[in-house]
Design an enzyme around this catalytic site. Structure first.
Site, PDB file in Angstrom:
ATOM      1  N   GLU B 314      26.763 -35.136  13.396  1.00 52.08           N
ATOM      2  CA  GLU B 314      26.840 -35.568  14.793  1.00 52.08           C
ATOM      3  C   GLU B 314      25.440 -35.883  15.329  1.00 52.08           C
ATOM      4  O   GLU B 314      25.050 -35.499  16.431  1.00 52.08           O
ATOM      5  CB  GLU B 314      27.545 -34.498  15.639  1.00 52.08           C
ATOM      6  CG  GLU B 314      28.854 -34.018  14.999  1.00 52.08           C
ATOM      7  CD  GLU B 314      29.674 -33.070  15.848  1.00 52.08           C
ATOM      8  OE1 GLU B 314      30.865 -33.371  16.064  1.00 52.08           O
ATOM      9  OE2 GLU B 314      29.151 -32.048  16.299  1.00 52.08           O
ATOM     10  N   CYS B 407      36.307 -29.286  22.138  1.00 53.09           N
ATOM     11  CA  CYS B 407      35.216 -29.198  23.108  1.00 53.09           C
ATOM     12  C   CYS B 407      35.312 -30.278  24.170  1.00 53.09           C
ATOM     13  O   CYS B 407      34.941 -30.060  25.333  1.00 53.09           O
ATOM     14  CB  CYS B 407      33.866 -29.282  22.394  1.00 53.09           C
ATOM     15  SG  CYS B 407      33.708 -30.667  21.260  1.00 53.09           S
TER      16      CYS B 407
END
Lengths: 655, 655
Positions: B314, B407
């Protein structure tokens, strides 16, 4: 001049069975000097001899001793497939031993001793019923086949089998082949279709055992290994592993329209499927393999022959998704692609498969090992940006001495050690010799009527395009065909054969093969001249990543720029001037001796972009390249990352 | 007309402390109708109310009960940070409750009851000494702080603290704030520099607690929370976590020259560092934040405001590495970017930070939630290719009901629920009101001398460019300045203020702000007209991924093509004709009501490429686009993936 080793064809990979339905059968070559000889010398003198020490320090051999009960301690290594590093090294060492003389040099004797020692370790680790996997024996308390998706037990078996076949072919000895057979027989007793009476219906998350089992059949004549391979190949795509593309389980191979998922898994599976089609004549499987190869090369192959567009899951990515910085192009995928293409080349007889092999060998594969044979690339990007922050680890764009997941180094070793078996063939009818790849040395084959042929080749390919061939052995008065692959990249060539001269306008070309049928006599000469003008290459417009760019190629080599050759800035502001001619320089001093290509370019003047790099397309059309002219020195891609860290790029913007 | 809620500014995030060195202080707005009101209504009526059920079925609430000892069973969820899904939902619900009236609707009463219930679960799970983390309490047998790199204990604490601050600000109640303080005090008793007498010197692999601790100081007045945040911020980059960029540990923030590593980690850390600089006046830290924001926007930001170029880790990727298909652009990174930019907007007073907020809100952020508020995107690519094979899972390019790593959804909820606090400010000197984002509703602020100002706004922005402002509340005879952000994308605008009219040639513009200083009277009108001509945008030439392409934008909106609007083929063969004008269509029927942009294009005729997609650049220059003309219908990017699967692209080749 007699042939050097008439029995060589039997001492390499892919020895077809007696009933194989292949158009061609592998022949062999004796590579004596030149480009590939040099790379193989490094492999033989540095990479392979360092293997045992690296396998010892990484813990792979320790794990075998733990499994055998002859050592104590903790399992070492983070992956359930660490045994395969040992097996691939054994295969490499075996092919290397196959090249040795009867007496052997001290180095060969040392290698043979290392092989003996490590084969003993492997044999000692095997369980009484044939099972062998140090991860599960040591770390998982003997648990078996509970985690086929990630456990790699059959994958490890596959590499063990390949090593055993190589060891037997190379040395004639049975120790490792016996181990492999016992494990294969164990697997055969466990896995089968529901109703078959076998306790499990399952496949491994990582294909590999399929192609190995076909080779085991070829070495032993046991047809049930082919049946077992066929069972495995056809059980993929039915959700046994959860249906993920990653594991090749989303769709059956026979229905697939493009390659997908984890690149190495896909390619090993396809190698196995092609082996099967070859040995069984399964036309549907052959058609699937041909279809998938076509789709892969047309839509998912980088210019270097590299495969795999995603770091994440080591995945092929979507059609025409071919990023440069994030090209994955795992070295193992290049090797698997060569394995698969060679099987298709033999099965179909079409030269295009060897076109891809050539491209992959010289570029996407060879970049994976440093010039000194001591460090490696796992991923092979086509660009490293100015300002690159390297993350280190296995996927680093910097060469690494060894990897946590050390699949690639011994894979490179085994391909280089057996490379002479991927260079030539004879047709199934025994009517001639086909030269797929050009090296200096001797190509030899046995024809249909028991006659032997041998052709000596001399060339400085790929630096020079002249390949001089001399017939050294031939039946006296029966004609046969010498077939020369005219590379797909080659636009101009000429061949002289006796008094005849052909070129690209009139050569007897069929399917990529220049076919010269003659009654040959020893000493007959054929001279092939391949035009090696450097060239600029563009991509299909759907390859978004390289829109407005060209790449420099020469012969089979893809070229790149490295920052070290372009002082005074990075590479991301450079533009190539395609109107100016490309020049060639012989640089014996550089990177072990290479031919560079010199082009004209400029460093683009980039206006201050403030804080936002996007601007109106109408108000400010991109300025014509201006700024400082710069001489661009392109080196062969395979030789990048051998000097100092810095940026690199294959594709160069034209404006 | 009186102001609706004069106490609102205290009931949102980022309430600066009394000694804050910020140029601006947040004001608030009452969003009444229009674009963002509609999105917030969906958030309030669908997304947030569905939260408790989803948290129950995913096991998050079960885990709290396990930790409290009030339930039995196995821990659910695969990550050590699943508690934060609960905390972010509590924060979202709290900001939502802050908007409620005194009596409350049935829905509001239900929400309040859900909040009470879940706050009790959280409080019940806390250990006597203040520690709270269900993963470590339940799954790790009470082990603590042994795996700071991956354990997320302080990260979870940060989200707990933010939720508690929101709950206290919104409801005035102490239950959750007490929990957060106890945990913060516990952390303060554990972590500190060597020699401080604290037992541990360490930081969390995922920054977040830093910005939360500064907010806790703002809510409680306890200065030692700022000191603790400062300790954490400055311990990154010293190898405590192994030195990885992923964890922000490669280089100290004060020395960094560009953002790097895991995007959300980097951005939360920078939000915390900016909070610190704001509350402490630390000029070096402020300079680092400004420098890194400049570097990020100039070199690592997608057109949508999306951040993060690598799926793997990420990660931000390298400068100008901005892929389209594999843009990561995590929804959470867009949110974190808004958090950070808002803090910089307040600290510096510069409009450009709100320029990026606007771009991110309307594009990279809003695409993360479906129009119905019920499904989500974790990653937000700028292209989905023809022939895309979706891998499913959290990183799918298809909307998902919930994620294993959930999330993003509650993060979207909390930003939308508190959005009115990111729209306007008053300057530190209390001399005026700044409008950062345009909505229909009322902006209100308290000026220096205790006077209150309120301005009503009516607009159909972003579909129309007219924003009509009416002064509703003003001191009678003291002048103040109404500042209007002129968006960075806007090339032509006009503003009428009483008898005066300005445009882009003569407006009193400073730093992106149009400043209107007057002695105002109730009923005074200001009409701002932002030119909304659709436009074509190009990128800096170093953004290789979009060379030779343009994107369509209109106002703050980035547009894209979706396959569903272009029957008869895919999108990867489409070329836009940039010489033909763009047209605008109001489409109340489409995607909840959007303005589309219609462009002229063609489907490129792609010759048969055989098996190899690369060709000579000299021999066959790319043909001019020919083939079938096609009308291109571009929709706002935020609305993509709300109809049917298929390809999508933001950047369109021009030839």
């Amino acid at each position: 001049m007699p042939r050097t080793r008439s029995t060589l064809p039997a001492r390499g990979p892919v020895r077809l069975g007696p009933d194989a339905r292949a158009a061609l059968r592998p022949a062999t070559a004796d590579v004596r000097t030149g480009f590939w000889h040099a790379r193989r010398e490094v492999n033989a003198r540095t990479s392979i001899p360092q293997g045992p020490g690296l396998l010892e320090s990484a813990g792979n051999l320790h794990n075998l001793r733990l499994a055998a009960g002859t050592a104590q301690g903790e399992f070492e290594g983070a992956y359930p497939f660490v045994d395969t590093d040992v097996y691939k090294w054994l295969e490499a060492a075996s092919w290397q031993l196959a090249q040795g003389g009867e007496q052997g040099t001290p180095e060969e004797r040392q290698l043979a001793a290392d092989v003996d020692r490590i084969v003993s370790l492997v044999a000692g680790a095997q369980q009484p019923d044939g099972y062998l996997n140090t991860w599960f024996q040591v770390r998982k308390g003997g648990e078996r086949y509970k985690d086929l998706r990630w456990g790699h037990e059959l994958y490890c078996a596959g590499h063990l089998i390949q090593a055993a076949v190589a060891h037997h072919r190379a040395t004639g000895r049975d120790e490792l082949l016996d181990v492999a057979r016992r494990f294969a027989d164990h697997i055969d007793s466990v896995f089968g279709l529901p109703g078959s009476g076998k306790p499990m219906d399952g496949i491994d998350g990582h294909p590999e055992v399929e192609t190995a089992l076909v080779e085991l059949y070829r070495e032993t004549g046991e047809r049930r290994y082919v049946d077992l391979a066929g069972y495995f190949v056809d059980r993929y795509g039915h959700g046994l592993l959860g249906g993920e593309a990653y594991c090749q389980d989303r769709v059956p191979l026979r229905e697939a329209t493009n390659v997908e998922g984890h690149a190495v898994r896909q390619l090993y599976l396809l190698a196995g499927a092609t082996d099967l089609a070859t040995e069984t004549g399964d036309a549907e499987l052959r058609a699937a393999a041909e279809r998938l190869w076509q789709a892969m090369t047309a839509t998912k192959t980088h210019l270097t022959g590299g495969l795999g567009a995603h770091h994440d899951e080591e995945d092929f990515g979507d059609p025409f998704e071919l990023p440069n910085e994030r090209a994955y192009c795992e070295t193992c995928a290049a090797i698997a692609s060569i394995h698969w293409s060679w099987r298709l080349a033999l099965l179909t007889g079409e030269a295009r498969y060897s076109d891809l092999i050539e491209r992959t060998l010289y570029n996407g594969f060879l970049a994976g090992v440093s010039l000194d044979g001591e460090s490696w690339l796992y991923v092979n990007p086509l660009q490293v940006r100015d300002g690159h922050t390297d993350t280190g680890g296995d996927q680093s764009a910097r060469r690494t001495r060894w990897f946590r997941c050390a699949c690639c180094p011994p894979n490179v070793m085994r391909l280089l050690a057996g490379l002479e078996h991927y260079l030539s063939s004879t047709d199934a009818g025994g009517q001639g010799l086909q030269i797929h790849q050009y090296v200096t040395g001797q190509y030899a084959a046995d024809l249909a009527d028991g006659a032997s042929v041998a052709v000596r080749a001399e060339t400085d390919y790929p630096w020079h395009g002249t390949i001089a061939l001399t017939v050294e052995e031939t039946p006296a008065d029966s004609p046969w065909t010498l077939s020369l692959r005219i590379p797909q990249w080659c636009r101009e060539y000429r061949v002289r054969c006796g008094s005849r001269t052909y070129d690209q306008t009139d050569a007897p070309l069929a399917d990529g093969w220049l076919r010269l049928e003659r009654t040959w006599a020893p000493g007959d000469r054929v001279v092939l001249e391949l035009g090696l003008e450097p060239r600029l290459t563009a991509a299909d417009p759907r390859v978004d990543a390289v829109r407005g760019c060209v790449a420099i190629e020469r012969g089979p080599l893809v070229y790149c720029l490295e920052q070290v050759d372009h002082p005074g800035g990075g590479l991301d502001d450079i533009v190539i001037d395609t109107a100016r001619p490309l020049a060639v320089k012989q640089r014996p001093d550089l990177l072990g001796g290479v031919t560079t290509v010199v082009a004209a370019g400029r460093r683009r003047q980039i206006p201050d972009i403030g804080w936002w790099p996007y601007r109106s397309a109408e108000a400010a059309p991109e300025p014509a390249p201006s700024g400082e002219p710069v001489e661009l020195t392109a080196i062969p891609y395979y030789a990048w990352a051998n000097r100092q860290d810095g940026s690199m790029r294959v594709w160069l913007p034209t404006s």
